[in-house]
Enzyme design. Structure first.
Site, PDB file in Angstrom:
ATOM      1  N   SER A  54       0.957  -1.183  -0.301  1.00 14.65           N
ATOM      2  CA  SER A  54       0.354   0.218  -0.110  1.00 14.65           C
ATOM      3  C   SER A  54       0.501   1.184  -0.056  1.00 14.65           C
ATOM      4  O   SER A  54       0.337   2.534  -0.407  1.00 14.65           O
ATOM      5  CB  SER A  54      -1.154   0.077   0.965  1.00 14.65           C
ATOM      6  OG  SER A  54      -1.897  -0.874   1.636  1.00 14.65           O
ATOM      7  N   ASP A  84      -7.863  -7.487  11.299  1.00 13.05           N
ATOM      8  CA  ASP A  84      -8.532  -7.245  13.032  1.00 13.05           C
ATOM      9  C   ASP A  84      -7.876  -8.594  13.289  1.00 13.05           C
ATOM     10  O   ASP A  84      -7.506  -7.936  14.574  1.00 13.05           O
ATOM     11  CB  ASP A  84     -10.162  -7.518  12.212  1.00 13.05           C
ATOM     12  CG  ASP A  84     -11.152  -6.507  12.724  1.00 13.05           C
ATOM     13  OD1 ASP A  84     -10.634  -5.452  13.302  1.00 13.05           O
ATOM     14  OD2 ASP A  84     -12.192  -7.457  12.051  1.00 13.05           O
ATOM     15  N   GLN A  85      -7.359  -9.434  12.467  1.00 13.34           N
ATOM     16  CA  GLN A  85      -6.695 -10.433  12.954  1.00 13.34           C
ATOM     17  C   GLN A  85      -5.070 -10.050  12.852  1.00 13.34           C
ATOM     18  O   GLN A  85      -4.414 -11.064  14.381  1.00 13.34           O
ATOM     19  CB  GLN A  85      -6.789 -11.122  11.590  1.00 13.34           C
ATOM     20  CG  GLN A  85      -6.426 -11.292  10.931  1.00 13.34           C
ATOM     21  CD  GLN A  85      -7.136 -10.795   9.694  1.00 13.34           C
ATOM     22  OE1 GLN A  85      -8.090 -10.236   9.948  1.00 13.34           O
ATOM     23  NE2 GLN A  85      -7.704 -11.382   8.321  1.00 13.34           N
ATOM     24  N   HIS A 109     -13.921  -0.644  14.659  1.00 15.83           N
ATOM     25  CA  HIS A 109     -14.512  -1.967  14.785  1.00 15.83           C
ATOM     26  C   HIS A 109     -13.505  -2.707  16.115  1.00 15.83           C
ATOM     27  O   HIS A 109     -12.690  -2.688  16.711  1.00 15.83           O
ATOM     28  CB  HIS A 109     -14.348  -3.298  13.981  1.00 15.83           C
ATOM     29  CG  HIS A 109     -15.020  -4.822  13.823  1.00 15.83           C
ATOM     30  ND1 HIS A 109     -15.707  -4.209  14.569  1.00 15.83           N
ATOM     31  CD2 HIS A 109     -14.082  -6.091  13.830  1.00 15.83           C
ATOM     32  CE1 HIS A 109     -16.184  -5.747  15.465  1.00 15.83           C
ATOM     33  NE2 HIS A 109     -15.388  -6.196  13.995  1.00 15.83           N
ATOM     34  N   GLU A 228     -33.958 -17.168 -10.605  1.00 15.86           N
ATOM     35  CA  GLU A 228     -34.597 -16.824  -9.494  1.00 15.86           C
ATOM     36  C   GLU A 228     -33.824 -16.881  -7.732  1.00 15.86           C
ATOM     37  O   GLU A 228     -34.867 -16.481  -6.846  1.00 15.86           O
ATOM     38  CB  GLU A 228     -35.080 -18.373  -9.306  1.00 15.86           C
ATOM     39  CG  GLU A 228     -36.047 -17.589 -11.027  1.00 15.86           C
ATOM     40  CD  GLU A 228     -36.558 -16.916 -11.343  1.00 15.86           C
ATOM     41  OE1 GLU A 228     -37.465 -16.509 -10.372  1.00 15.86           O
ATOM     42  OE2 GLU A 228     -37.102 -17.045 -12.097  1.00 15.86           O
TER      43      GLU A 228
HETATM   44  P1  NAD Z   1      -8.298  -4.496   4.799  1.00 21.97           P
HETATM   45  O1  NAD Z   1      -7.780  -4.922   4.270  1.00 21.97           O
HETATM   46  O2  NAD Z   1      -9.201  -3.005   3.465  1.00 21.97           O
HETATM   47  O3  NAD Z   1      -7.078  -3.118   4.940  1.00 21.97           O
HETATM   48  C1  NAD Z   1      -5.868  -3.140   5.320  1.00 21.97           C
HETATM   49  C2  NAD Z   1      -4.522  -2.450   5.179  1.00 21.97           C
HETATM   50  O4  NAD Z   1      -3.866  -2.999   6.816  1.00 21.97           O
HETATM   51  C3  NAD Z   1      -4.020  -3.010   4.346  1.00 21.97           C
HETATM   52  O5  NAD Z   1      -4.034  -2.508   2.769  1.00 21.97           O
HETATM   53  C4  NAD Z   1      -2.085  -2.287   4.536  1.00 21.97           C
HETATM   54  O6  NAD Z   1      -1.849  -1.719   4.020  1.00 21.97           O
HETATM   55  C5  NAD Z   1      -2.381  -3.026   6.108  1.00 21.97           C
HETATM   56  N1  NAD Z   1      -2.040  -3.362   6.684  1.00 21.97           N
HETATM   57  C6  NAD Z   1      -1.874  -5.074   6.854  1.00 21.97           C
HETATM   58  N2  NAD Z   1      -1.481  -6.018   7.228  1.00 21.97           N
HETATM   59  C7  NAD Z   1      -0.253  -4.792   7.917  1.00 21.97           C
HETATM   60  C8  NAD Z   1       0.553  -5.065   9.047  1.00 21.97           C
HETATM   61  N3  NAD Z   1       0.848  -6.098   9.652  1.00 21.97           N
HETATM   62  N4  NAD Z   1       1.232  -3.362   9.695  1.00 21.97           N
HETATM   63  C9  NAD Z   1       1.068  -2.448   8.851  1.00 21.97           C
HETATM   64  N5  NAD Z   1      -0.396  -2.655   8.210  1.00 21.97           N
HETATM   65  C10 NAD Z   1      -0.914  -3.445   7.442  1.00 21.97           C
HETATM   66  O7  NAD Z   1      -8.553  -4.240   5.669  1.00 21.97           O
HETATM   67  P2  NAD Z   1     -10.316  -2.413   6.322  1.00 21.97           P
HETATM   68  O8  NAD Z   1     -11.545  -3.723   5.753  1.00 21.97           O
HETATM   69  O9  NAD Z   1     -10.124  -1.224   5.664  1.00 21.97           O
HETATM   70  O10 NAD Z   1     -10.726  -2.942   8.401  1.00 21.97           O
HETATM   71  C11 NAD Z   1     -10.129  -2.182   8.027  1.00 21.97           C
HETATM   72  C12 NAD Z   1     -10.752  -2.022   9.487  1.00 21.97           C
HETATM   73  O11 NAD Z   1     -11.653  -1.604   9.414  1.00 21.97           O
HETATM   74  C13 NAD Z   1     -11.051  -3.583  10.306  1.00 21.97           C
HETATM   75  O12 NAD Z   1     -11.219  -3.067  11.890  1.00 21.97           O
HETATM   76  C14 NAD Z   1     -11.993  -3.375  10.017  1.00 21.97           C
HETATM   77  O13 NAD Z   1     -12.858  -4.279  11.041  1.00 21.97           O
HETATM   78  C15 NAD Z   1     -12.663  -2.061  10.450  1.00 21.97           C
HETATM   79  N6  NAD Z   1     -14.411  -1.713   8.997  1.00 21.97           N
HETATM   80  C16 NAD Z   1     -14.538  -2.194   8.182  1.00 21.97           C
HETATM   81  C17 NAD Z   1     -15.289  -1.994   6.909  1.00 21.97           C
HETATM   82  C18 NAD Z   1     -15.007  -2.230   5.716  1.00 21.97           C
HETATM   83  O14 NAD Z   1     -15.990  -2.149   5.138  1.00 21.97           O
HETATM   84  N7  NAD Z   1     -14.232  -2.227   4.881  1.00 21.97           N
HETATM   85  C19 NAD Z   1     -16.316  -1.749   7.621  1.00 21.97           C
HETATM   86  C20 NAD Z   1     -16.153  -0.759   7.985  1.00 21.97           C
HETATM   87  C21 NAD Z   1     -15.328  -1.391   9.267  1.00 21.97           C
END
Ligand code: NAD
Ligand code: MG
Length: 342
Positions: A54, A84-85, A109, A228
């Protein structure tokens, strides 16, 4: 309505404009938060892992990109928007050692706080601003002058002004234009997981697959079955979205409406509700969170197996071919945008 809802007049944008914000992660939510806040006059930097894919994107879009440790140290509001994980690991390694008293730790979240995977040090505010929409919608709505509703919650109010800060952040996102609802980390996490498991993702997917299986096993053509039990779902959901279940029933034929009343409860029975309660129980007592995190720690073996099994269901191949007939349905081939969520 019982819920407390905040709008533009209830939030002071100057609070977040007076802070420095680190957005950790530049995926779906990260991009939208960073861009909306910047356009709202907020000082934003992005924190990413050294080798992150990214990084180039965030730099090309004009942001200062730092390591997660540097961004945390440099800023005083740290919004964690990695999947989250991985949040607990990123937090322990790079965020926690760089937090100072007076900083604020933000989430979109509540998962990691609710289930205890992250514990903030004394003197740090812990709050949530969770837009109720995917990142690209959060960005698109902001650009058109509207906003996506959000939830706010305060877990730790060390400063005594954590809620004002969270509402100010929500205003920077554009969310107070639409309405921001007050909740708690516990309520947001448990209801969010339940909704996606029992109804939105798990429930609907299983319902579609069983419907498709029932028709094809009875000898009907898969293409017809797809239309359907799957294709038309969007039309139904759009109606529910606009005017509730009542509008959907008003819009469809009397035959469909009558069938809805007499057959719906035969398919989704009181027993289903008991199973929903069991799912809710596993969410509340942490069983689901533990299973998810344990599997992630084990290389996501179960997760990847289940994903492969889902992708191999016959409805997927049928749908892939049929969707080509819809010339206006031009979905990007790579809709993953490089993120882990697909
Ligand atoms: P995503 O998977 O789209 O993006 C996560 C980003 O984290 C990646 O693009 C990368 O840049 C970065 N990343 C990954 N591993 C990393 C690491 N080890 N160190 C540093 N950066 C790292 O995630 P998302 O969907 O934007 O979700 C992010 C949070 O937002 C979560 O807590 C999710 O529950 C929450 N959330 C998501 C949505 C949704 O619609 N996607 C809606 C509401 C809340
Ligand atoms: Mg700092």
């Amino acid at each position: 309505m019982a819920a407390k809802i905040f709008y533009n007049d209830d939030a002071d944008l100057s609070i977040i404009q007076g802070r420095s914000v680190a957005i950790i992660g530049y995926g779906s939510q990260g991009q939208a938060h960073a861009q909306n806040l910047r356009d709202s006059g907020v000082d934003v930097r992005i924190g990413l892992a050294e080798g992150s894919k990214s990084r180039a994107k965030a730099e090309a879009e004009g942001f200062t990109v730092m390591t997660v440790a540097e961004a945390t140290a440099d800023a005083d509001v740290i919004m964690i928007l990695t999947p989250d994980q991985v949040q607990a690991q990123v937090y322990t390694q790079d965020i926690e050692p760089n937090l100072e008293e007076g900083d604020a730790l933000f989430f979109a979240h509540g998962f990691n706080i609710r289930f205890g995977y992250i514990q903030a040090p004394q003197g740090v505010d812990v709050a949530m601003v969770a837009p109720k929409g995917p990142g690209h919608t959060v960005r698109r709505e902001y650009e058109t002058g509207r906003g996506v509703p959000a939830l706010v919650a305060v877990e730790v109010n060390a400063s005594g002004t954590a809620q004002e800060l969270a509402l100010s952040y929500a205003k920077g996102l554009g969310a107070t234009r639409a309405g921001v609802i007050e909740t708690t980390f516990t309520e947001e996490t448990e209801t969010d997981l339940f909704g996606e498991q029992a109804v939105l993702c798990g429930g609907v997917s299983q319902l579609i697959q069983y419907g498709f299986e029932t028709l094809t096993e009875a000898g009907y053509q898969p293409e017809i079955a797809y239309f359907e039990v799957c294709h038309e779902l969007k039309l139904i959901v759009d109606l529910i979205n606009e005017g509730g279940i009542t509008k959907q029933r008003w819009s469809c034929s009397d035959t469909a409406e009558y069938g809805d009343y007499v057959s719906g409860p035969r398919v989704v029975t009181p027993e289903t509700k008991e199973h929903m309660n069991a799912v809710l129980n596993d969410i509340q007592n942490g069983t689901f969170a533990q299973r998810f995190m344990d599997d992630q720690a084990n290389g996501a073996q179960e997760f990847l197996e289940l994903r492969a099994k889902g992708e191999a269901h016959p409805i997927e191949a049928t749908g892939r071919e049929l969707r080509k007939l819809f010339s206006w349905n031009k979905v990007q081939d790579d809709y993953t945008d490089g993120s882990t969520q697909r």
